[in-house]
Write an enzyme that holds these catalytic residues in place. Structure first.
Site, PDB file in Angstrom:
ATOM      1  CD  GLU A  58      -8.316   2.079 -13.293  1.00 10.11           C
ATOM      2  OE1 GLU A  58      -8.268   2.441 -12.110  1.00 10.11           O
ATOM      3  OE2 GLU A  58      -9.083   2.608 -14.134  1.00 10.11           O
ATOM      4  NE  ARG A  73     -13.428   7.667 -13.477  1.00 12.03           N
ATOM      5  CZ  ARG A  73     -12.352   7.461 -12.729  1.00 12.03           C
ATOM      6  NH1 ARG A  73     -12.179   6.284 -12.154  1.00 12.03           N
ATOM      7  NH2 ARG A  73     -11.455   8.405 -12.551  1.00 12.03           N
ATOM      8  CD  GLU A  99     -13.790   4.076  -3.297  1.00  9.89           C
ATOM      9  OE1 GLU A  99     -14.984   4.201  -3.664  1.00  9.89           O
ATOM     10  OE2 GLU A  99     -12.831   4.400  -4.018  1.00  9.89           O
ATOM     11  CD  GLU A 112      -9.050   3.438  -3.833  1.00  7.23           C
ATOM     12  OE1 GLU A 112     -10.182   3.039  -4.182  1.00  7.23           O
ATOM     13  OE2 GLU A 112      -8.299   4.088  -4.599  1.00  7.23           O
ATOM     14  CG  HIS A 114     -10.083  -0.240  -9.961  1.00  7.54           C
ATOM     15  ND1 HIS A 114     -10.712   0.986  -9.862  1.00  7.54           N
ATOM     16  CD2 HIS A 114     -11.079  -1.162  -9.982  1.00  7.54           C
ATOM     17  CE1 HIS A 114     -12.026   0.814  -9.838  1.00  7.54           C
ATOM     18  NE2 HIS A 114     -12.271  -0.474  -9.903  1.00  7.54           N
ATOM     19  CD  GLU A 129     -12.849   0.192  -4.182  1.00  9.00           C
ATOM     20  OE1 GLU A 129     -13.058   1.258  -4.784  1.00  9.00           O
ATOM     21  OE2 GLU A 129     -13.517  -0.847  -4.399  1.00  9.00           O
ATOM     22  NE  ARG A 180     -13.146   0.864 -14.114  1.00 10.60           N
ATOM     23  CZ  ARG A 180     -13.096   1.796 -13.181  1.00 10.60           C
ATOM     24  NH1 ARG A 180     -11.950   2.445 -12.956  1.00 10.60           N
ATOM     25  NH2 ARG A 180     -14.161   2.105 -12.467  1.00 10.60           N
ATOM     26  CG  ASP A 188       4.000 -30.639   7.172  1.00  9.99           C
ATOM     27  OD1 ASP A 188       4.107 -31.014   5.982  1.00  9.99           O
ATOM     28  OD2 ASP A 188       3.156 -31.109   7.960  1.00  9.99           O
ATOM     29  CD  GLU A 229      -6.422   2.907  -8.308  1.00 13.06           C
ATOM     30  OE1 GLU A 229      -7.679   2.894  -8.242  1.00 13.06           O
ATOM     31  OE2 GLU A 229      -5.803   3.550  -9.178  1.00 13.06           O
TER      32      GLU A 229
END
Length: 442
Positions: free
Chosen positions: A331, A314, A187, A194, A243, A133, A333, A53, A131
């Site tokens: 990447e 970063r 982490e 992680e 990420h 966390e 982030r 359903d 990745e």
């Protein structure tokens, strides 16, 4: 499915002494759903599918058009590595079909398949490496609490990191399920962890994200702990991100790598980044799908909020990590692990391919610490910000013609409905902060 493949799977199910088979799929918000069947129903599931359903699943169908069918993907068969003494359970991830045997347009897995197939027309295979966390909290009186399980920090060891055994059990379970685990560690925040698994084709890694979360929560619960992938469970400390590393391959070669280009990045890579940055405000509605997600997307806690890219920085939203070669990748982030990975990967790929096909140049890369720039300096550098709320992100999605075409009217309409419903509930709720701020003073 060909009869010989069905026979081979049925033999394997019998050989594995399976007592229950879970047929799993995801709703619009990425929550795993499943129906359990006995092995005697396996042949029917593999040939005709199993009806359910759809009106009871968030974002699927109205009650007057609720009949739907689950069809297992044989490539996703795996044994669940817990409760071995109670009879083995196996799992298939399923695609959702309508009774007329057409794929359901609101199935997130189908949407990703369509975008992957579209990129394949230009010879590209899209790989992702998320990745994830997560936090581990203690259970108190059988209920999850906000009490940390450990007081460790980044890359800490026992006895500071009390979760080593839990992470080990999670890694062993995932390995039994076919994952290739690359690393696991504590982490930055207390009780935050992680576990990274190997990148692969986007559909496979989206399946893996759903399986990863399901397995992590199950193993943690067996240890008397609550695992949460909530983006920002505790005020004042880092939230949890996802990420997402992205790359295009063509003819078996990494299409992002050019050893003779500046930064060793091909035009395909730069245009892909340009496309993602062009559409990233709309992507944010998929990549950060909860009201709580935007408690993480604030400066000062590693989560990037400024629309920019860099080869190493970063603080940028998009980063191109070292080294170059087969592992060259972009990447992104900003996503967090509450996202629906199928819809998020689909929109990232569609945006990137828009950049590749229309040769969208990215802005100049930045080497500066964007968090330390003033608002005026950011404006002068042309660095804009991600949406600050779910409501704002939803509006950007509604205005992004490319992403709306990718998702389809059914999904966009339901995402809009869910957003407004949640926002109205949040807006009208009296929060503890308001009690602390006003109750005793007014």
């Amino acid at each position: 499915m060909p009869a010989d493949e069905v026979s081979a799977l049925l033999e394997r199910i019998e050989r594995d002494n399976v007592k229950f088979i879970r047929l799993q799929f995801s709703d619009l918000q990425g929550q795993p759903k499943n129906v359990a069947i006995p092995p005697v129903q396996a042949e029917k599931a593999l040939t005709d599918g199993i009806s359910f359903d759809g009106s009871s699943i968030e974002g699927f169908a109205r009650i007057e058009e609720s009949d739907m069918v689950l069809k297992p993907d044989p490539a996703t068969y795996t044994l669940l590595p817990w409760r071995k003494d109670e009879g083995r359970a196996a799992r298939f991830i399923c695609d959702v079909y309508m009774p007329n045997k057409k794929p359901f347009e609101g199935d997130p897995r189908y949407i990703l398949k369509q975008v992957v197939a579209d990129a394949a027309k230009d010879g590209f295979e899209f790989n992702t490496g998320p990745e994830l966390e997560f936090f581990l909290f203690k259970m108190v009186n059988g209920r999850p609490s906000l009490e940390f399980q450990d007081r460790g920090g980044y890359f800490d060891l026992a006895p500071t990191d009390l979760a080593e055994d839990v992470r080990r059990d999670i890694v062993l379970a995932l390995t039994e399920m076919g994952f290739t685990i690359e690393a696991s560690h504590h982490e930055v925040a207390e009780s935050q962890h992680e576990i990274d698994f190997k990148y692969g084709p986007a559909l496979q890694t989206a399946d893996n994200v759903v399986t990863f979360k399901f397995a992590t929560k199950t193993i943690a619960l067996q240890r008397g702990l609550h695992a949460t992938f909530m983006a920002k469970p505790i005020y004042g400390i880092n939230g949890s991100g996802m990420h997402t590393n992205c790359s295009l391959f063509k003819d078996g070669q990494n299409a992002f790598y050019d050893p003779y280009a500046p930064l060793e990045l091909s035009e395909t890579a730069l245009h892909f980044i340009g496309g993602v940055l062009k559409h990233v405000r709309g992507i944010t509605r998929l990549a950060n799908p909860t009201i709580n997600s935007y408690k993480r997307l604030v400066p000062g806690y590693e989560a990037p909020v400024y629309i920019s890219w860099s080869a190493s920085n970063r603080t940028a939203l998009c980063r191109v990590p070292a080294p170059r070669g087969k592992s060259t990748r972009m990447e992104l982030r900003s996503p967090d692990p509450t996202c629906n990975p199928y819809l998020t990967f689909a929109c990232i790929l569609a945006a990137g391919m828009d950049g590749v096909r229309n040769k969208i140049e990215p802005p100049a890369s930045t080497k500066l610490n964007i968090f330390e720039l003033t608002e005026v300096e950011r404006e002068e550098a042309g660095i804009h910000t991600l949406p600050g709320t779910l409501l704002e992100a939803n509006q950007y999605l509604q205005e992004d013609e490319l992403l709306c075409n990718v998702l389809g009217h059914h999904v966009v309409e339901n995402l809009d409905r869910i957003t407004k419903m949640e926002w109205d509930s949040f807006r009208t709720t009296v929060h503890p902060w308001e009690i602390d701020q006003y109750f005793y003073k007014q």
